[in-house]
Enzyme design. Structure first.
Site, PDB file in Angstrom:
ATOM      1  N   TRP A   1       7.530  -2.216  28.443  1.00  0.00           N
ATOM      2  CA  TRP A   1       7.435  -3.670  28.643  1.00  0.00           C
ATOM      3  C   TRP A   1       8.788  -4.296  28.989  1.00  0.00           C
ATOM      4  CZ3 TRP A   1       3.979  -5.781  24.071  1.00  0.00           C
ATOM      5  CH2 TRP A   1       2.648  -5.425  24.310  1.00  0.00           C
ATOM      6  N   LYS A   2       9.846  -3.518  28.916  1.00  0.00           N
ATOM      7  CA  LYS A   2      11.204  -4.039  29.185  1.00  0.00           C
ATOM      8  C   LYS A   2      11.437  -5.290  28.338  1.00  0.00           C
ATOM      9  CE  LYS A   2      10.832  -1.918  33.646  1.00  0.00           C
ATOM     10  NZ  LYS A   2      11.398  -1.761  34.945  1.00  0.00           N
TER      11      LYS A   2
ATOM     12  N   HIS B   1      17.604   4.232  30.036  1.00  0.00           N
ATOM     13  CA  HIS B   1      16.882   3.680  31.193  1.00  0.00           C
ATOM     14  C   HIS B   1      17.894   3.251  32.255  1.00  0.00           C
ATOM     15  CE1 HIS B   1      14.412   1.030  33.651  1.00  0.00           C
ATOM     16  NE2 HIS B   1      13.369   1.675  33.155  1.00  0.00           N
TER      17      HIS B   1
ATOM     18  N   GLU C   1      13.026   8.756  36.754  1.00  0.00           N
ATOM     19  CA  GLU C   1      12.771   7.515  37.481  1.00  0.00           C
ATOM     20  C   GLU C   1      13.820   7.307  38.569  1.00  0.00           C
ATOM     21  OE1 GLU C   1      10.480   4.562  34.714  1.00  0.00           O
ATOM     22  OE2 GLU C   1      12.603   4.401  34.317  1.00  0.00           O
TER      23      GLU C   1
HETATM   24  P1  PGA Z   1       7.995  -0.179  37.272  1.00  0.00           P
HETATM   25  O1  PGA Z   1       9.067   0.170  36.177  1.00  0.00           O
HETATM   26  O2  PGA Z   1       6.699   0.515  36.891  1.00  0.00           O
HETATM   27  O3  PGA Z   1       7.865  -1.675  37.201  1.00  0.00           O
HETATM   28  O4  PGA Z   1       8.487   0.298  38.576  1.00  0.00           O
HETATM   29  C1  PGA Z   1       9.165   1.479  35.633  1.00  0.00           C
HETATM   30  C2  PGA Z   1      10.248   1.572  34.610  1.00  0.00           C
HETATM   31  O5  PGA Z   1      11.315   0.990  34.789  1.00  0.00           O
HETATM   32  O6  PGA Z   1      10.067   2.261  33.590  1.00  0.00           O
END
Ligand code: PGA
Length: 237
Positions: free
Chosen positions: A10-11, A105, A160
């Site tokens: 969810w950041k 991250h 990522e």
């Molecule tokens: P996103 O983000 O699915 O909005 O691209 C992924 C993440 O940063 O974990």
């Protein structure tokens, strides 16, 4: 057939009220979909929420249907294991609320200056405190740094590519599979997730790759209907 791990990140979105609304809507939609047998997911859903949301989510998740196997994760922890540390949230504090912690991250590495050494320090503290780690990596250099410090790492790795995060432009799943294979060559027991613009439309292609064990979902995890569609699309039947 594999049962992929799904991680929601969810950041820095959703205050506690919004978090509970999300959970309630998700459970209601799940029950409707489940009754129609659209959804039959057997895997683990790791919900990485902001610190503020963790206590209330922990309580509310006790009422979620047991088949929706949510486990809570944090998105960071304090790098030092001694107190006092004004403004920090330590692994000891978190271990009362979460099973997992997301570390390194790329938003933290790029925008907050989190270095590979700092990430390694956090991995050690998390493991020492019994937390399961999800280590985020974008490239071989970051992989090498973790490997040098934790050669027997057997937790989760979230691969990522930064250009794919939040851009709507996911990496070609075949390329992600190659990178996941390189990660698995080094960490034989780790499970590798792919993250970056995962959506209901592309999730199946991603998890069908042989080296990919699951997905990390940012933006699309914020909206219950979209998130459940992702789960539905990877359900085993
Ligand atoms: P996103 O983000 O699915 O909005 O691209 C992924 C993440 O940063 O974990």
């Amino acid at each position: 057939m594999k049962t992929p791990i799904i991680l929601a990140n969810w950041k820095s979105f959703k205050n506690p009220t919004e978090a509970i609304d999300w959970l309630e809507e998700t459970v209601i939609l799940y029950k409707i979909l489940h009754k129609k047998e659209f959804l039959n997911y057997q895997g683990k859903i790791i919900l990485c929420a902001p610190f503020l949301d963790l206590p209330i989510l922990r309580e509310e998740l006790k009422n979620a249907p047991p088949e929706l196997d949510f486990v809570l994760g944090a998105q960071n922890l304090a790098a030092l294991d001694d107190k006092p540390e004004t403004g920090e949230v330590t692994a000891q504090m978190l271990s009362n609320y979460v099973s997992y912690v997301l570390l390194g991250h790329s938003e933290r590495r790029q925008k907050l200056g989190e270095t590979p050494d700092l990430v390694n320090q956090k991995i050690k503290i998390a493991l020492d405190n019994g937390l399961k780690t999800v280590v985020c990596l974008s490239n071989l250099e970051e992989l090498k740094s973790v490997a040098e410090n934790f050669p027997n790492y057997d937790g989760l790795i979230l691969y990522e590519p930064p250009g794919a995060i939040g851009s709507g432009q996911p990496e070609d799943p075949k390329d992600s599979n190659i990178m996941a294979g390189k990660i698995k060559n080094i960490f034989k027991k780790a499970q590798v997730l792919y993250g970056g613009s995962v959506k209901r439309e592309n999730v199946k292609d991603i998890i069908n790759q042989s080296n990919i064990d699951g997905v990390g979902v940012g933006g699309a995890s914020l909206i219950p209907s979209l998130f459940l569609e992702i789960i539905k699309n990877v359900s085993t039947n």
